[in-house]
Scaffold this motif. Structure first.
Motif, PDB file in Angstrom:
ATOM      1  N   SER A   1       0.824  -1.201   0.000  1.00 52.74           N
ATOM      2  CA  SER A   1       0.000   0.000   0.000  1.00 52.74           C
ATOM      3  C   SER A   1       0.868   1.266   0.000  1.00 52.74           C
ATOM      4  O   SER A   1       0.515   2.263  -0.616  1.00 52.74           O
ATOM      5  CB  SER A   1      -1.040  -0.073   1.123  1.00 52.74           C
ATOM      6  OG  SER A   1      -0.836   0.875   2.082  1.00 52.74           O
ATOM      7  N   LEU A   2       2.058   1.187   0.612  1.00 51.63           N
ATOM      8  CA  LEU A   2       2.977   2.340   0.555  1.00 51.63           C
ATOM      9  C   LEU A   2       3.513   2.511  -0.876  1.00 51.63           C
ATOM     10  O   LEU A   2       3.635   3.633  -1.379  1.00 51.63           O
ATOM     11  CB  LEU A   2       4.135   2.147   1.540  1.00 51.63           C
ATOM     12  CG  LEU A   2       5.071   3.343   1.699  1.00 51.63           C
ATOM     13  CD1 LEU A   2       4.329   4.576   2.202  1.00 51.63           C
ATOM     14  CD2 LEU A   2       6.225   3.013   2.649  1.00 51.63           C
ATOM     15  N   GLU A   3       3.780   1.394  -1.529  1.00 47.69           N
ATOM     16  CA  GLU A   3       4.238   1.473  -2.923  1.00 47.69           C
ATOM     17  C   GLU A   3       3.160   2.122  -3.792  1.00 47.69           C
ATOM     18  O   GLU A   3       3.448   2.989  -4.611  1.00 47.69           O
ATOM     19  CB  GLU A   3       4.552   0.066  -3.468  1.00 47.69           C
ATOM     20  CG  GLU A   3       5.831  -0.524  -2.911  1.00 47.69           C
ATOM     21  CD  GLU A   3       6.140  -1.917  -3.457  1.00 47.69           C
ATOM     22  OE1 GLU A   3       7.317  -2.290  -3.504  1.00 47.69           O
ATOM     23  OE2 GLU A   3       5.188  -2.660  -3.816  1.00 47.69           O
ATOM     24  N   LYS A   4       1.910   1.710  -3.567  1.00 50.56           N
ATOM     25  CA  LYS A   4       0.795   2.258  -4.368  1.00 50.56           C
ATOM     26  C   LYS A   4       0.630   3.747  -4.129  1.00 50.56           C
ATOM     27  O   LYS A   4       0.453   4.539  -5.049  1.00 50.56           O
ATOM     28  CB  LYS A   4      -0.508   1.532  -3.991  1.00 50.56           C
ATOM     29  CG  LYS A   4      -0.860   0.456  -4.947  1.00 50.56           C
ATOM     30  CD  LYS A   4      -2.321   0.280  -5.278  1.00 50.56           C
ATOM     31  CE  LYS A   4      -2.725   0.280  -6.738  1.00 50.56           C
ATOM     32  NZ  LYS A   4      -1.739   0.013  -7.733  1.00 50.56           N
ATOM     33  N   LEU A   5       0.725   4.113  -2.854  1.00 46.42           N
ATOM     34  CA  LEU A   5       0.537   5.521  -2.469  1.00 46.42           C
ATOM     35  C   LEU A   5       1.565   6.442  -3.129  1.00 46.42           C
ATOM     36  O   LEU A   5       1.283   7.594  -3.425  1.00 46.42           O
ATOM     37  CB  LEU A   5       0.651   5.618  -0.940  1.00 46.42           C
ATOM     38  CG  LEU A   5       0.466   6.976  -0.287  1.00 46.42           C
ATOM     39  CD1 LEU A   5      -0.977   7.452  -0.413  1.00 46.42           C
ATOM     40  CD2 LEU A   5       0.864   6.924   1.197  1.00 46.42           C
ATOM     41  N   THR A   6       2.776   5.909  -3.371  1.00 48.75           N
ATOM     42  CA  THR A   6       3.849   6.770  -3.889  1.00 48.75           C
ATOM     43  C   THR A   6       4.089   6.576  -5.392  1.00 48.75           C
ATOM     44  O   THR A   6       5.036   7.127  -5.941  1.00 48.75           O
ATOM     45  CB  THR A   6       5.168   6.503  -3.123  1.00 48.75           C
ATOM     46  OG1 THR A   6       5.533   5.132  -3.279  1.00 48.75           O
ATOM     47  CG2 THR A   6       5.043   6.831  -1.659  1.00 48.75           C
ATOM     48  N   GLU A   7       3.204   5.806  -6.021  1.00 41.92           N
ATOM     49  CA  GLU A   7       3.325   5.562  -7.473  1.00 41.92           C
ATOM     50  C   GLU A   7       2.738   6.785  -8.172  1.00 41.92           C
ATOM     51  O   GLU A   7       1.537   6.878  -8.356  1.00 41.92           O
ATOM     52  CB  GLU A   7       2.434   4.350  -7.774  1.00 41.92           C
ATOM     53  CG  GLU A   7       2.939   3.438  -8.824  1.00 41.92           C
ATOM     54  CD  GLU A   7       2.010   2.231  -8.938  1.00 41.92           C
ATOM     55  OE1 GLU A   7       0.776   2.399  -8.964  1.00 41.92           O
ATOM     56  OE2 GLU A   7       2.541   1.115  -8.979  1.00 41.92           O
ATOM     57  N   LYS A   8       3.576   7.770  -8.470  1.00 39.11           N
ATOM     58  CA  LYS A   8       2.993   8.993  -9.025  1.00 39.11           C
ATOM     59  C   LYS A   8       3.618   9.371 -10.360  1.00 39.11           C
ATOM     60  O   LYS A   8       4.774   9.087 -10.619  1.00 39.11           O
ATOM     61  CB  LYS A   8       3.119  10.150  -8.038  1.00 39.11           C
ATOM     62  CG  LYS A   8       4.432  10.158  -7.290  1.00 39.11           C
ATOM     63  CD  LYS A   8       4.359  11.011  -6.040  1.00 39.11           C
ATOM     64  CE  LYS A   8       5.244  10.435  -4.971  1.00 39.11           C
ATOM     65  NZ  LYS A   8       4.993  10.845  -3.649  1.00 39.11           N
ATOM     66  N   PRO A   9       2.850  10.052 -11.201  1.00 42.09           N
ATOM     67  CA  PRO A   9       3.373  10.414 -12.511  1.00 42.09           C
ATOM     68  C   PRO A   9       4.522  11.417 -12.433  1.00 42.09           C
ATOM     69  O   PRO A   9       5.383  11.460 -13.303  1.00 42.09           O
ATOM     70  CB  PRO A   9       2.161  11.023 -13.231  1.00 42.09           C
ATOM     71  CG  PRO A   9       1.122  11.244 -12.203  1.00 42.09           C
ATOM     72  CD  PRO A   9       1.455  10.447 -11.003  1.00 42.09           C
ATOM     73  N   SER A  10       4.579  12.203 -11.362  1.00 44.52           N
ATOM     74  CA  SER A  10       5.595  13.254 -11.244  1.00 44.52           C
ATOM     75  C   SER A  10       6.883  12.747 -10.596  1.00 44.52           C
ATOM     76  O   SER A  10       7.715  13.532 -10.164  1.00 44.52           O
ATOM     77  CB  SER A  10       5.046  14.386 -10.395  1.00 44.52           C
ATOM     78  OG  SER A  10       4.712  13.876  -9.124  1.00 44.52           O
ATOM     79  N   GLU A  11       7.029  11.421 -10.507  1.00 46.37           N
ATOM     80  CA  GLU A  11       8.179  10.812  -9.832  1.00 46.37           C
ATOM     81  C   GLU A  11       9.517  11.447 -10.240  1.00 46.37           C
ATOM     82  O   GLU A  11       9.843  11.554 -11.410  1.00 46.37           O
ATOM     83  CB  GLU A  11       8.180   9.325 -10.182  1.00 46.37           C
ATOM     84  CG  GLU A  11       9.453   8.612  -9.889  1.00 46.37           C
ATOM     85  CD  GLU A  11       9.489   7.200 -10.500  1.00 46.37           C
ATOM     86  OE1 GLU A  11      10.573   6.626 -10.551  1.00 46.37           O
ATOM     87  OE2 GLU A  11       8.424   6.698 -10.913  1.00 46.37           O
ATOM     88  N   GLN A  12      10.278  11.879  -9.231  1.00 41.13           N
ATOM     89  CA  GLN A  12      11.603  12.445  -9.525  1.00 41.13           C
ATOM     90  C   GLN A  12      12.710  11.532  -9.029  1.00 41.13           C
ATOM     91  O   GLN A  12      13.822  11.575  -9.510  1.00 41.13           O
ATOM     92  CB  GLN A  12      11.747  13.804  -8.851  1.00 41.13           C
ATOM     93  CG  GLN A  12      11.165  14.895  -9.715  1.00 41.13           C
ATOM     94  CD  GLN A  12      11.345  16.256  -9.105  1.00 41.13           C
ATOM     95  OE1 GLN A  12      12.151  16.412  -8.192  1.00 41.13           O
ATOM     96  NE2 GLN A  12      10.601  17.210  -9.580  1.00 41.13           N
ATOM     97  N   MET A  13      12.386  10.765  -8.017  1.00 39.40           N
ATOM     98  CA  MET A  13      13.396   9.851  -7.491  1.00 39.40           C
ATOM     99  C   MET A  13      12.745   8.511  -7.149  1.00 39.40           C
ATOM    100  O   MET A  13      11.653   8.482  -6.577  1.00 39.40           O
ATOM    101  CB  MET A  13      14.057  10.427  -6.234  1.00 39.40           C
ATOM    102  CG  MET A  13      15.135   9.510  -5.690  1.00 39.40           C
ATOM    103  SD  MET A  13      16.079  10.253  -4.356  1.00 39.40           S
ATOM    104  CE  MET A  13      15.451   9.339  -2.984  1.00 39.40           C
ATOM    105  N   ARG A  14      13.429   7.435  -7.518  1.00 45.95           N
ATOM    106  CA  ARG A  14      12.940   6.123  -7.088  1.00 45.95           C
ATOM    107  C   ARG A  14      13.782   5.674  -5.911  1.00 45.95           C
ATOM    108  O   ARG A  14      15.007   5.635  -5.989  1.00 45.95           O
ATOM    109  CB  ARG A  14      13.014   5.117  -8.238  1.00 45.95           C
ATOM    110  CG  ARG A  14      12.645   3.716  -7.769  1.00 45.95           C
ATOM    111  CD  ARG A  14      12.268   2.810  -8.885  1.00 45.95           C
ATOM    112  NE  ARG A  14      12.394   1.416  -8.470  1.00 45.95           N
ATOM    113  CZ  ARG A  14      12.095   0.392  -9.244  1.00 45.95           C
ATOM    114  NH1 ARG A  14      11.651   0.583 -10.472  1.00 45.95           N
ATOM    115  NH2 ARG A  14      12.238  -0.845  -8.802  1.00 45.95           N
ATOM    116  N   LEU A  15      13.083   5.370  -4.844  1.00 46.64           N
ATOM    117  CA  LEU A  15      13.733   4.936  -3.616  1.00 46.64           C
ATOM    118  C   LEU A  15      13.434   3.456  -3.408  1.00 46.64           C
ATOM    119  O   LEU A  15      12.284   3.069  -3.202  1.00 46.64           O
ATOM    120  CB  LEU A  15      13.170   5.777  -2.457  1.00 46.64           C
ATOM    121  CG  LEU A  15      13.414   5.303  -1.036  1.00 46.64           C
ATOM    122  CD1 LEU A  15      14.900   5.317  -0.719  1.00 46.64           C
ATOM    123  CD2 LEU A  15      12.673   6.206  -0.058  1.00 46.64           C
TER     124      LEU A  15
END
Ligand code: IPE
Ligand code: IPE
Ligand code: MG
Length: 236
Positions: free
Chosen positions: A118-132
């Motif tokens: 659910s944390l992965e889903k919450l942070t799956e965004k089109p404006s992603e600048q960094m993948r952690l």
């Protein structure tokens, strides 16, 4: 100054940090989690696009039960807190950051797995600048074996190649790490990103992970910028 696109961090020395202070090892892990947040923030602000943090290895299950319980409880609290901070918009640190968990997650309970997903889903965004990427129950050998097994199941009798392995690793979608930083003065991979680190630059910092500050990261980045990467070729 050339900046790495992807950095892998082997966060080592939490236990020694605690022992030096005469406090239980678990307090070293708690301090390590605080250091992690500051380093994520620095990575984001200097423009690192991919960062992978080694939090728990497939070999770490051999530690005493008490320490494993403390680490898993810290993981649960960390995830819950992240979820809360991100969904309330409270944490700038994670703005435009996409969080992914890398490792064999099948060993975790449904409850923990649901929280991670659910944390992965919450942070799956089109404006992603960094993948952690946070590596938990991660082992490089295990990762390669499972990639090969998946390929064989999907393509019986077909010879495997490097591309087919790479695309089935937990880090699919990330370039290979340019730089691997390990703290606590240790100089080994300990089963971290074995396949992906074929041409990574290594940097060993003598400080224990809880003492690894953004300033220490800047020193590592400066050292990286002075390296010549040749990839088997002659220096240009
Ligand atoms: C790294 O710190 C954290 C994990 C491996 C989970 P350590 O716990 O390995 O610290 P040292 O190496 O014992 O000092
Ligand atoms: C590597 O550290 C694993 C993580 C940082 C999660 P360890 O402390 O477990 O590695 P070894 O046992 O010293 O090689
Ligand atoms: Mg260690």
């Amino acid at each position: 100054m050339s900046l790495p696109l992807h950095i892998g961090f082997i966060m080592d020395g939490n236990g020694r940090w605690a022992q030096n202070r005469g406090v239980p090892r678990k307090l070293g892990h708690e301090a390590g989690a605080k250091a992690l947040e500051k380093i994520i923030d620095r990575c984001r602000t200097v423009g690192i696009k991919y960062a992978t943090f080694y939090a728990f290895s497939t070999e770490n299950w051999s530690r005493p039960k008490e320490e494993i319980d403390a680490l898993m409880s810290l993981l649960d609290r960390y995830i819950t807190e992240l979820h809360r901070k991100i969904s309330s918009g409270e944490a700038d640190v994670y703005k435009d950051v996409r969080i992914c968990f890398v490792g064999d997650l099948s060993v975790f309970s449904d409850e923990r797995l649901n929280k991670l997903r659910s944390l992965e889903k919450l942070t799956e965004k089109p404006s992603e600048q960094m993948r952690l990427n946070i590596a938990i129950n991660y082992g490089g050998r295990n990762e390669i074996v499972s990639a090969v097994n998946r390929f064989i199941l999907e393509n019986p009798g077909v010879p495997i190649n490097e591309k087919e392995i790479t695309s089935r690793l937990y880090t699919d979608g990330c370039p290979d790490p340019d730089l691997i930083i390990r703290t606590a003065g240790e100089m080994r991979l300990s089963n971290f990103l074995l396949w992906q680190s074929a041409y990574s630059e290594y940097y060993s910092s003598s400080v224990y992970w809880p003492d690894f500050t953004p300033k220490e990261l800047d020193i590592a980045l400066d050292a990286y910028s002075q390296r010549t990467r040749k990839f088997g070729n002659v220096a240009k």
